[in-house]
Design a protein around this motif. Structure first.
Motif, PDB file in Angstrom:
ATOM      1  N   LYS A   1       3.300 -10.590   5.516  1.00 17.13           N
ATOM      2  CA  LYS A   1       2.997  -8.983   5.488  1.00 17.13           C
ATOM      3  C   LYS A   1       4.461  -8.164   5.244  1.00 17.13           C
ATOM      4  CE  LYS A   1       1.870  -9.218   9.723  1.00 17.13           C
ATOM      5  NZ  LYS A   1       1.728 -10.855   9.626  1.00 17.13           N
ATOM      6  N   SER A   2       5.460  -8.481   5.972  1.00 20.16           N
ATOM      7  CA  SER A   2       6.716  -7.645   5.752  1.00 20.16           C
ATOM      8  C   SER A   2       7.257  -7.717   4.419  1.00 20.16           C
ATOM      9  CB  SER A   2       7.716  -8.171   6.798  1.00 20.16           C
ATOM     10  OG  SER A   2       7.241  -8.304   8.017  1.00 20.16           O
ATOM     11  N   THR A   3       6.919  -8.720   3.743  1.00 17.74           N
ATOM     12  CA  THR A   3       7.356  -9.240   2.284  1.00 17.74           C
ATOM     13  C   THR A   3       6.651  -8.219   1.278  1.00 17.74           C
ATOM     14  OG1 THR A   3       7.918 -11.414   2.796  1.00 17.74           O
ATOM     15  CG2 THR A   3       7.674 -10.810   0.496  1.00 17.74           C
ATOM     16  N   VAL A   4       5.549  -8.228   1.640  1.00 12.84           N
ATOM     17  CA  VAL A   4       4.704  -7.240   0.713  1.00 12.84           C
ATOM     18  C   VAL A   4       4.823  -5.692   1.147  1.00 12.84           C
ATOM     19  CG1 VAL A   4       2.207  -6.610   0.388  1.00 12.84           C
ATOM     20  CG2 VAL A   4       2.890  -9.035   0.292  1.00 12.84           C
ATOM     21  N   ALA A   5       5.104  -5.491   2.461  1.00 16.54           N
ATOM     22  CA  ALA A   5       5.507  -4.084   2.818  1.00 16.54           C
ATOM     23  C   ALA A   5       6.666  -3.654   2.116  1.00 16.54           C
ATOM     24  CB  ALA A   5       5.529  -3.875   4.159  1.00 16.54           C
ATOM     25  N   LYS A   6       7.519  -4.475   1.953  1.00 19.06           N
ATOM     26  CA  LYS A   6       8.744  -4.128   1.474  1.00 19.06           C
ATOM     27  C   LYS A   6       8.507  -3.555  -0.036  1.00 19.06           C
ATOM     28  CE  LYS A   6      12.133  -6.677   4.092  1.00 19.06           C
ATOM     29  NZ  LYS A   6      12.428  -8.233   4.015  1.00 19.06           N
ATOM     30  N   MET A   7       7.870  -4.595  -0.894  1.00 15.43           N
ATOM     31  CA  MET A   7       7.445  -4.417  -2.042  1.00 15.43           C
ATOM     32  C   MET A   7       6.750  -2.830  -2.208  1.00 15.43           C
ATOM     33  SD  MET A   7       5.880  -7.949  -3.076  1.00 15.43           S
ATOM     34  CE  MET A   7       7.099  -9.343  -3.296  1.00 15.43           C
ATOM     35  N   MET A   8       5.706  -2.480  -1.343  1.00 13.37           N
ATOM     36  CA  MET A   8       5.078  -1.344  -1.189  1.00 13.37           C
ATOM     37  C   MET A   8       6.003  -0.129  -1.072  1.00 13.37           C
ATOM     38  SD  MET A   8       1.578  -2.709   0.621  1.00 13.37           S
ATOM     39  CE  MET A   8       0.288  -1.536  -0.036  1.00 13.37           C
ATOM     40  N   ALA A   9       7.051  -0.429  -0.107  1.00 16.76           N
ATOM     41  CA  ALA A   9       8.093   0.744   0.207  1.00 16.76           C
ATOM     42  C   ALA A   9       8.895   0.844  -0.965  1.00 16.76           C
ATOM     43  CB  ALA A   9       8.878   0.202   1.205  1.00 16.76           C
ATOM     44  N   THR A  10       9.500  -0.165  -1.874  1.00 15.97           N
ATOM     45  CA  THR A  10       9.966  -0.116  -3.255  1.00 15.97           C
ATOM     46  C   THR A  10       9.373   0.903  -4.123  1.00 15.97           C
ATOM     47  OG1 THR A  10      11.010  -2.212  -2.620  1.00 15.97           O
ATOM     48  CG2 THR A  10      11.313  -1.297  -4.888  1.00 15.97           C
ATOM     49  N   LEU A  11       7.865   0.414  -4.076  1.00 21.24           N
ATOM     50  CA  LEU A  11       6.998   1.573  -5.054  1.00 21.24           C
ATOM     51  C   LEU A  11       6.836   2.830  -4.575  1.00 21.24           C
ATOM     52  CD1 LEU A  11       4.427  -1.383  -5.540  1.00 21.24           C
ATOM     53  CD2 LEU A  11       5.832  -0.309  -7.249  1.00 21.24           C
ATOM     54  N   GLY A  12       7.423   3.111  -3.250  1.00 18.97           N
ATOM     55  CA  GLY A  12       7.681   4.482  -2.920  1.00 18.97           C
ATOM     56  C   GLY A  12       6.430   5.097  -1.979  1.00 18.97           C
ATOM     57  N   LEU A  13       5.738   3.832  -1.471  1.00 15.12           N
ATOM     58  CA  LEU A  13       4.586   4.095  -0.654  1.00 15.12           C
ATOM     59  C   LEU A  13       5.142   4.216   1.104  1.00 15.12           C
ATOM     60  CD1 LEU A  13       1.913   1.933  -1.814  1.00 15.12           C
ATOM     61  CD2 LEU A  13       1.900   4.338  -1.612  1.00 15.12           C
ATOM     62  N   PRO A  14       4.993   5.240   1.982  1.00 18.94           N
ATOM     63  CA  PRO A  14       5.563   5.243   3.244  1.00 18.94           C
ATOM     64  C   PRO A  14       4.728   4.056   4.043  1.00 18.94           C
ATOM     65  CG  PRO A  14       3.962   6.889   2.874  1.00 18.94           C
ATOM     66  CD  PRO A  14       4.116   6.263   1.576  1.00 18.94           C
ATOM     67  N   ILE A  15       5.554   3.421   4.920  1.00 23.92           N
ATOM     68  CA  ILE A  15       4.905   2.153   5.701  1.00 23.92           C
ATOM     69  C   ILE A  15       5.157   2.771   7.135  1.00 23.92           C
ATOM     70  CG2 ILE A  15       5.176  -0.249   6.155  1.00 23.92           C
ATOM     71  CD1 ILE A  15       5.268   0.202   3.053  1.00 23.92           C
ATOM     72  N   VAL A  16       4.100   2.384   7.795  1.00 25.00           N
ATOM     73  CA  VAL A  16       4.071   2.534   9.418  1.00 25.00           C
ATOM     74  C   VAL A  16       4.046   0.983   9.876  1.00 25.00           C
ATOM     75  CG1 VAL A  16       2.884   3.236  11.455  1.00 25.00           C
ATOM     76  CG2 VAL A  16       3.045   4.811   9.439  1.00 25.00           C
ATOM     77  N   ASP A  17       5.037   0.528  10.622  1.00 20.88           N
ATOM     78  CA  ASP A  17       5.115  -0.969  11.064  1.00 20.88           C
ATOM     79  C   ASP A  17       4.877  -1.148  12.242  1.00 20.88           C
ATOM     80  OD1 ASP A  17       5.938  -3.375  11.444  1.00 20.88           O
ATOM     81  OD2 ASP A  17       7.567  -3.356   9.728  1.00 20.88           O
ATOM     82  N   ALA A  18       3.817  -1.873  12.687  1.00 19.14           N
ATOM     83  CA  ALA A  18       3.437  -2.097  14.018  1.00 19.14           C
ATOM     84  C   ALA A  18       4.459  -2.960  14.794  1.00 19.14           C
ATOM     85  CB  ALA A  18       2.086  -2.912  14.138  1.00 19.14           C
ATOM     86  N   ASP A  19       5.133  -3.792  14.026  1.00 20.27           N
ATOM     87  CA  ASP A  19       5.989  -4.670  14.783  1.00 20.27           C
ATOM     88  C   ASP A  19       7.305  -3.931  15.081  1.00 20.27           C
ATOM     89  OD1 ASP A  19       4.850  -6.858  15.062  1.00 20.27           O
ATOM     90  OD2 ASP A  19       5.598  -7.889  12.972  1.00 20.27           O
ATOM     91  N   VAL A  20       7.651  -2.930  14.327  1.00 16.21           N
ATOM     92  CA  VAL A  20       8.910  -1.995  14.737  1.00 16.21           C
ATOM     93  C   VAL A  20       8.579  -1.130  15.905  1.00 16.21           C
ATOM     94  CG1 VAL A  20      10.290  -0.126  13.700  1.00 16.21           C
ATOM     95  CG2 VAL A  20       9.601  -1.978  12.273  1.00 16.21           C
TER      96      VAL A  20
END
Ligand SMILES: CC(C)(COP(=O)(O)OP(=O)(O)OC[C@H]1O[C@@H](n2cnc3c(N)ncnc32)[C@H](O)[C@@H]1O)[C@@H](O)C(=O)NCCC(=O)NCCS
Ligand SMILES: Nc1ncnc2c1ncn2[C@@H]1O[C@H](COP(=O)(O)OP(=O)(O)OP(=O)(O)O)[C@@H](O)[C@H]1O
Length: 200
Positions: free
Chosen positions: A13-32
């Protein structure tokens, strides 16, 4: 669109979230968020120490995450107790962050929620993207990343719903068994299909 990104422990999940962030999408991360709500001085941390004992804290007052993990991944009743203490605070903060991104004018927000299905949070999101892997790859990556024995890694894996169940509840699935390029290609196809990439 609110996208729920989920999967299971070490599925990527975090790996894919990083890719999505690179594409400019804002991420809300439950683990953080789950880390922030137990910072020293919070009511949530005090409540954890009350129920799990003061020796669940490190000398500097931070939560001893390793110790707490060893308790809750082996004892379902303790896991439920911890979830009951932490999850309301985590949810409240996640919704606050989601709303803040929307207020800022972002058309899409990604919510990375490992326990989306276990906690029945499907209603938080409009689309569900599951990151899946084979059990064999999941076990290997988890043992490597967290330096865990097979027994410890399996306890963590078995504290969550099987990926096969999560796949059934998904709007789209990324199979993260191969290399990162392969995973990114799947992600881009899905986001293009959902009409998200051209909106940014
Ligand atoms: C037990 C804790 C202290 C262990 O910390 P540690 O740093 O070793 O792990 P980390 O927080 O990075 O979590 C790693 C992964 O474990 C899994 N996991 C964490 N908590 C749980 C849980 N209660 N039940 C099932 N799986 C869980 C998730 O897949 C998560 O991504 C920590 O996981 C925690 O505070 N858990 C309770 C809060 C929670 O439910 N978090 C999950 C996301 S909301
Ligand atoms: N396609 C891949 N190829 C090789 N290694 C990968 C791949 N995807 C992820 N990994 C590695 O596998 C491990 C687990 O991935 P990641 O941390 O993204 O999982 P996660 O689902 O966010 O886990 P958690 O729920 O525990 O936070 C990490 O060490 C990551 O670097």
């Amino acid at each position: 669109m609110i996208i729920g990104l989920t999967g299971s422990i070490a599925s990527g999940k975090s790996t894919v979230a990083k890719m999505m962030a690179t594409l400019g999408l804002p991420i809300v991360d439950a683990d953080v968020v789950a880390r922030d709500v137990v910072e020293p001085g919070t009511v949530t941390l005090a409540t954890i120490a009350e129920h799990f004992g003061q020796d669940i804290l490190l000398e500097d007052g931070h939560l001893n995450r390793e110790k707490l993990g060893n308790v809750i991944f082996h004892e379902p009743a303790k896991r439920k107790l911890l979830n009951d203490i932490m999850h309301p605070a985590i949810r409240q903060e996640m919704l606050r962050q989601r709303d803040a991104y929307i207020q800022e004018g972002h058309p899409h927000v990604v919510m990375d929620i490992p326990l989306l299905f276990e906690s029945k949070l499907q209603h938080f999101v409009e689309r569900i993207l599951v990151v899946s892997v084979s059990e064999q790859v999941q076990l290997r990556r988890l043992m490597e990343r967290n330096q865990l024995s097979e027994e410890e890694a399996l306890a963590r894996i078995h504290s969550q719903l099987p990926l096969s169940v999560k796949e059934k509840g998904a709007d789209a699935v990324i199979y993260n068994n191969e290399n990162l390029t392969n995973t990114e290609e799947q992600l881009i196809k899905i986001l293009t299909y959902w009409g998200i990439l051209q909106d940014k």
